[in-house]
Design an enzyme around this catalytic site. Structure first.
Site, PDB file in Angstrom:
ATOM      1  CE  LYS A   1       0.910   1.632   4.218  1.00 43.46           C
ATOM      2  NZ  LYS A   1       1.608   2.832   4.520  1.00 43.46           N
TER       3      LYS A   1
ATOM      4  CG  ASP B   1      -1.360   0.034   7.291  1.00 46.62           C
ATOM      5  OD1 ASP B   1      -2.101   1.006   7.534  1.00 46.62           O
ATOM      6  OD2 ASP B   1      -0.112   0.113   7.293  1.00 46.62           O
TER       7      ASP B   1
HETATM    8  P1  ATP Z   1       3.900  -0.202   8.407  1.00 44.77           P
HETATM    9  O1  ATP Z   1       3.953   1.127   7.737  1.00 44.77           O
HETATM   10  O2  ATP Z   1       2.570  -0.915   8.303  1.00 44.77           O
HETATM   11  O3  ATP Z   1       4.433  -0.213   9.811  1.00 44.77           O
HETATM   12  P2  ATP Z   1       6.308  -1.020   7.106  1.00 44.77           P
HETATM   13  O4  ATP Z   1       6.267  -1.227   5.631  1.00 44.77           O
HETATM   14  O5  ATP Z   1       7.004   0.206   7.579  1.00 44.77           O
HETATM   15  O6  ATP Z   1       4.832  -1.143   7.603  1.00 44.77           O
HETATM   16  P3  ATP Z   1       6.774  -3.803   7.580  1.00 44.77           P
HETATM   17  O7  ATP Z   1       7.513  -4.298   6.392  1.00 44.77           O
HETATM   18  O8  ATP Z   1       5.332  -4.134   7.652  1.00 44.77           O
HETATM   19  O9  ATP Z   1       7.003  -2.244   7.779  1.00 44.77           O
HETATM   20  O10 ATP Z   1       7.537  -4.398   8.844  1.00 44.77           O
HETATM   21  C1  ATP Z   1       7.665  -3.762  10.068  1.00 44.77           C
HETATM   22  C2  ATP Z   1       8.265  -4.751  11.058  1.00 44.77           C
HETATM   23  O11 ATP Z   1       7.329  -5.811  11.247  1.00 44.77           O
HETATM   24  C3  ATP Z   1       9.550  -5.402  10.548  1.00 44.77           C
HETATM   25  O12 ATP Z   1      10.662  -4.787  11.113  1.00 44.77           O
HETATM   26  C4  ATP Z   1       9.432  -6.868  10.956  1.00 44.77           C
HETATM   27  O13 ATP Z   1      10.297  -7.214  11.998  1.00 44.77           O
HETATM   28  C5  ATP Z   1       7.990  -7.059  11.426  1.00 44.77           C
HETATM   29  N1  ATP Z   1       7.300  -8.082  10.619  1.00 44.77           N
HETATM   30  C6  ATP Z   1       6.558  -9.068  11.106  1.00 44.77           C
HETATM   31  N2  ATP Z   1       6.062  -9.842  10.133  1.00 44.77           N
HETATM   32  C7  ATP Z   1       6.529  -9.336   8.978  1.00 44.77           C
HETATM   33  C8  ATP Z   1       6.367  -9.723   7.617  1.00 44.77           C
HETATM   34  N3  ATP Z   1       5.645 -10.783   7.271  1.00 44.77           N
HETATM   35  N4  ATP Z   1       6.964  -8.967   6.683  1.00 44.77           N
HETATM   36  C9  ATP Z   1       7.671  -7.872   7.053  1.00 44.77           C
HETATM   37  N5  ATP Z   1       7.881  -7.486   8.317  1.00 44.77           N
HETATM   38  C10 ATP Z   1       7.305  -8.200   9.285  1.00 44.77           C
END
Ligand code: ATP
Length: 313
Positions: free
Chosen positions: A24, A151
């Site tokens: 997203k 989200d």
């Molecule tokens: P958001 O903005 O929703 O917080 P983001 O894109 O900044 O998302 P994500 O990639 O969702 O960050 O990951 C955030 C943290 O969640 C990571 O540091 C990781 O340790 C943990 N995490 C748990 N499950 C997952 C997964 N399946 N994929 C990615 N990260 C994950």
């Protein structure tokens, strides 16, 4: 062989389901004050874009997860992973045993502000829902999704949607198709809670912009189908905080604008940067030029809106 299942969803009679789920972006991210429950009030317009994780779920006697691809080595494969938590939540809600073998192929950058973890939770819900034939309604699934993360409901819905509350209450909006994005993936991630703490700190100091108002201008721009109009309406209240924590993002954003992007903004909590292009040709040209500038780890092309988590193959 595959069997038809609710709403055209299909699953394999051998007990295996594949789900593709998008990343997203936030076209408008208005961040209100911190609430007593520790969340911020958000008004956001989400768009699902064509960067995908794939989840393959099989029947099994225990619950396991393997991961390959983008950032795989750093990710937990136990309850720390949102995909595992989603399976457990669905099982608890339906009385089903939480038994499944999950294999995740990641393309969505980890901790990039693209909600990759939430996407995988959405994928796991949709996959196990199909695998187990739970018969849950979309609304029931959305409720479980909301408990897993703000989200997650949007990543089941996909398309373009208005998100309110802490972002978990989603309603589709008219956006037309074919918006073209260049996605600049940074080296390393940013912690979302840290970015929210930083925006609160900057606001306390009076050096962050005031919270964005309602997304009326953005919603009107989406209906006009004119990328130049959309470019002028994109808003991200978290951008100042992401740049404060990662000042080099300024260079990435400036490079994209210098190379002809209609707009440049940080994606969600960052550090991924997004550039809006006029067309797919313009996006390809922009991606090539941006790669040459060396201001990010890698550059990807994406379009939106695309559907949310869906069973495929
Ligand atoms: P958001 O903005 O929703 O917080 P983001 O894109 O900044 O998302 P994500 O990639 O969702 O960050 O990951 C955030 C943290 O969640 C990571 O540091 C990781 O340790 C943990 N995490 C748990 N499950 C997952 C997964 N399946 N994929 C990615 N990260 C994950």
């Amino acid at each position: 062989m595959s069997l038809a299942y609710e709403e055209g969803v299909e699953f394999d009679a051998s007990g295996s389901v594949k789900v593709r789920v998008p990343a997203k972006i936030n076209l408008h991210l208005g961040c209100g004050p911190l609430r007593p429950d520790g969340f911020h009030d958000l008004t956001t317009v989400y768009q699902a874009i064509s960067l995908y994780d794939d989840l393959h779920v099989m029947r099994a006697d225990d619950l396991t997860l393997t991961i390959e691809g983008e950032g795989a080595a750093a990710l937990p494969v136990d309850e720390g992973n949102l995909a595992i938590r989603a399976v457990q939540a669905l099982a608890a809600h339906t009385g089903h045993e939480p038994l499944a073998r999950l294999h995740l192929t990641k393309h969505i950058p980890v901790a990039g502000g693209l909600a990759g973890g939430s996407a995988d939770a959405a994928a796991a819900l949709v996959a196990c829902d199909a695998l187990w034939g739970t018969g849950l309604s979309r609304d029931e699934l959305a409720k479980i999704a909301a408990d897993l993360g703000s989200d997650v409901p949007f990543l089941i819905l996909g398309g373009t949607a208005l998100g309110t509350g802490r972002g978990e209450q989603v309603n589709p909006v008219l956006a037309g198709g074919g918006w073209h994005w260049v996605v600049a993936v940074a080296d390393g991630g940013l912690s979302t809670p840290e970015v929210y703490r930083e925006i609160d700190r900057l606001r306390d100091l009076g050096i962050a912009p005031r919270p964005a108002g309602p997304p009326d201008q953005l919603l009107a721009a989406l209906r006009q189908h004119d990328p130049a109009v959309l470019a002028a309406a994109l808003v991200n209240d978290l951008q100042a905080a992401a740049i404060s924590l990662r000042p080099q993002l300024r260079n990435t954003l400036r490079a994209g604008k210098d190379e002809g992007a209609l707009a440049a903004l940080v994606s969600g909590s960052g550090p991924t940067c997004l550039f809006l292009a006029e067309s797919s040709e313009h996006a390809s040209l922009l991606a090539t030029r941006l790669t040459g500038r060396g201001v990010c780890r890698t550059v990807r092309l994406a379009h939106g809106p695309v559907p949310g988590a869906r069973v495929f193959a």
